[in-house]
Design a protein around this motif. Sequence first.
Motif, mmCIF file in Angstrom:
data_model
loop_
_atom_site.group_PDB
_atom_site.id
_atom_site.type_symbol
_atom_site.label_atom_id
_atom_site.label_comp_id
_atom_site.label_asym_id
_atom_site.label_seq_id
_atom_site.Cartn_x
_atom_site.Cartn_y
_atom_site.Cartn_z
ATOM 1 N N ASN A 272 -5.979 -15.645 4.306
ATOM 2 C CA ASN A 272 -4.819 -16.304 4.923
ATOM 3 C C ASN A 272 -4.491 -15.764 6.318
ATOM 4 O O ASN A 272 -3.356 -15.360 6.571
ATOM 5 N N GLY A 273 -5.488 -15.724 7.179
ATOM 6 C CA GLY A 273 -5.248 -15.264 8.556
ATOM 7 C C GLY A 273 -5.211 -13.751 8.678
ATOM 8 O O GLY A 273 -5.209 -13.205 9.755
ATOM 9 N N ASP A 274 -5.150 -13.038 7.572
ATOM 10 C CA ASP A 274 -5.202 -11.562 7.629
ATOM 11 C C ASP A 274 -6.548 -11.125 7.044
ATOM 12 O O ASP A 274 -7.423 -11.949 6.758
ATOM 13 N N PHE A 275 -6.656 -9.844 6.832
ATOM 14 C CA PHE A 275 -7.886 -9.262 6.343
ATOM 15 C C PHE A 275 -7.453 -8.255 5.288
ATOM 16 O O PHE A 275 -6.464 -7.534 5.483
ATOM 17 N N THR A 276 -8.089 -8.252 4.154
ATOM 18 C CA THR A 276 -7.681 -7.318 3.100
ATOM 19 C C THR A 276 -8.856 -6.459 2.649
ATOM 20 O O THR A 276 -10.020 -6.801 2.867
ATOM 21 N N PHE A 277 -8.536 -5.340 2.013
ATOM 22 C CA PHE A 277 -9.552 -4.528 1.345
ATOM 23 C C PHE A 277 -8.902 -3.927 0.111
ATOM 24 O O PHE A 277 -7.710 -4.119 -0.147
ATOM 25 N N ARG A 278 -9.681 -3.177 -0.661
ATOM 26 C CA ARG A 278 -9.188 -2.719 -1.959
ATOM 27 C C ARG A 278 -9.280 -1.200 -2.068
ATOM 28 O O ARG A 278 -10.274 -0.599 -1.658
ATOM 29 N N LEU A 279 -8.219 -0.609 -2.611
ATOM 30 C CA LEU A 279 -8.274 0.814 -2.963
ATOM 31 C C LEU A 279 -7.975 0.927 -4.453
ATOM 32 O O LEU A 279 -7.463 -0.016 -5.065
ATOM 33 N N CYS A 280 -8.276 2.071 -5.016
ATOM 34 C CA CYS A 280 -8.061 2.250 -6.453
ATOM 35 C C CYS A 280 -7.171 3.472 -6.696
ATOM 36 O O CYS A 280 -7.372 4.525 -6.083
ATOM 37 N N GLU A 281 -6.172 3.301 -7.581
ATOM 38 C CA GLU A 281 -5.331 4.436 -7.991
ATOM 39 C C GLU A 281 -5.759 4.893 -9.380
ATOM 40 O O GLU A 281 -5.989 4.071 -10.266
ATOM 41 N N GLU B 77 -4.930 7.591 -19.443
ATOM 42 C CA GLU B 77 -5.586 7.505 -18.128
ATOM 43 C C GLU B 77 -5.886 6.038 -17.849
ATOM 44 O O GLU B 77 -6.310 5.329 -18.764
ATOM 45 N N GLU B 78 -5.613 5.584 -16.636
ATOM 46 C CA GLU B 78 -6.033 4.225 -16.280
ATOM 47 C C GLU B 78 -6.275 4.144 -14.778
ATOM 48 O O GLU B 78 -5.870 5.032 -14.022
ATOM 49 N N GLN B 79 -6.946 3.060 -14.364
ATOM 50 C CA GLN B 79 -7.187 2.832 -12.940
ATOM 51 C C GLN B 79 -6.546 1.512 -12.555
ATOM 52 O O GLN B 79 -6.631 0.540 -13.299
ATOM 53 N N ILE B 80 -5.893 1.511 -11.405
ATOM 54 C CA ILE B 80 -5.186 0.318 -10.932
ATOM 55 C C ILE B 80 -5.727 -0.011 -9.536
ATOM 56 O O ILE B 80 -5.652 0.819 -8.627
ATOM 57 N N TYR B 81 -6.256 -1.219 -9.384
ATOM 58 C CA TYR B 81 -6.750 -1.627 -8.067
ATOM 59 C C TYR B 81 -5.599 -2.229 -7.263
ATOM 60 O O TYR B 81 -4.762 -2.923 -7.811
ATOM 61 N N LYS B 82 -5.569 -1.914 -5.967
ATOM 62 C CA LYS B 82 -4.514 -2.491 -5.131
ATOM 63 C C LYS B 82 -5.148 -3.096 -3.882
ATOM 64 O O LYS B 82 -6.058 -2.513 -3.292
ATOM 65 N N LYS C 262 4.915 -2.098 1.417
ATOM 66 C CA LYS C 262 4.697 -2.846 0.169
ATOM 67 C C LYS C 262 3.897 -2.068 -0.879
ATOM 68 O O LYS C 262 4.320 -1.969 -2.030
ATOM 69 N N PRO C 263 2.744 -1.472 -0.514
ATOM 70 C CA PRO C 263 1.979 -0.768 -1.554
ATOM 71 C C PRO C 263 2.759 0.394 -2.182
ATOM 72 O O PRO C 263 2.528 0.752 -3.327
ATOM 73 N N HIS C 264 3.694 0.972 -1.420
ATOM 74 C CA HIS C 264 4.483 2.082 -1.963
ATOM 75 C C HIS C 264 5.698 1.573 -2.737
ATOM 76 O O HIS C 264 6.004 2.057 -3.820
ATOM 77 N N ALA C 265 6.409 0.575 -2.164
ATOM 78 C CA ALA C 265 7.658 0.108 -2.774
ATOM 79 C C ALA C 265 7.431 -0.795 -3.975
ATOM 80 O O ALA C 265 8.257 -0.851 -4.881
ATOM 81 N N LYS C 266 6.290 -1.523 -3.987
ATOM 82 C CA LYS C 266 6.102 -2.552 -5.012
ATOM 83 C C LYS C 266 4.893 -2.272 -5.907
ATOM 84 O O LYS C 266 4.551 -3.104 -6.749
ATOM 85 N N GLY C 267 4.219 -1.164 -5.675
ATOM 86 C CA GLY C 267 2.977 -0.924 -6.415
ATOM 87 C C GLY C 267 3.161 -1.005 -7.927
ATOM 88 O O GLY C 267 4.174 -0.578 -8.468
#
Length: 251
Positions: A234-243, A189-194, A21-26
Amino acid sequence: MSKTLVQEQFGKTAASYVTSKPHAKGKSLERLVALTQPQNDWRVLDVATGGGHVAYTFAPHVARVWATDITQEMLDQVKAEAHKRGLANVRTTYAKAEALPFEDDSFDLVSCRIAPHHFESIPQFLSEVRRVLKPGALFALVDNVVPAGSVGDYVNAFERLRDPSHLRAWTIQEWRDALKAAKLATEHEEQIYKTMEFSSWAQRYDDTMKALLRAMLTQVTPDVKETLDPKDANGDFTFRLCEGLFIARKA
Ligand SMILES: C[S@@+](CC[C@H](N)C(=O)[O-])C[C@H]1O[C@@H](n2cnc3c(N)ncnc32)[C@H](O)[C@@H]1O
């Protein structure tokens, strides 16, 4: 010839990068098209194409896309997927980012997304990008970026534990300086959080490794926590990276 760490690592998981998902839909994919305004006579080079998502995104807008990588399994996946999508103008070939097998002044756009943190030499890669771009042509770069100092070191160590071929994600300032040094003039230049879903990000590992990676996300100092933003969701665990996304022009 024996495989490099990158080829070992990505060869095993090539198919998963086509659907990841992060690669195909980013979000960076749509931003790249909006910012570069591709034209129908352009020749485009996508360096370290992985699952090929940048190549598929540009292909409908341009004459030719070269999707390149050093991992043969990735190139095989991309060739099959481009065929499945009816993208007849996508070509695949082996190309090391630091030694591109293309002539000088031959591309209208060079792209590279979520890959330079694996490269042995980013300055050598940028020198090659400049060489193969036509005068006045564009370089579109996206890579994970980290904060300066110990927080950035921690994020890199965390990523490297999961994937030993992750060498080092740079800071935004390191990219600014390197682009300038390579005579690629930044125009945007910009930053995108995912948001990363921990279960799919860590899926290739056993429970012990998953527990270790999860501990690295949760048992952290407040400044690391602020950067990685770990959350139950929602039952999972998430974290954040920045592009970091840069559009630069060969003067
Ligand atoms: C995360 S994947 C790339 C993702 C892809 N660009 C996208 O936007 O979905 C990283 C890729 O970099 C490739 N790679 C790593 N080092 C490389 C190098 N020095 N030259 C070319 N490709 C490289 C790997 O083989 C892998 O396919």
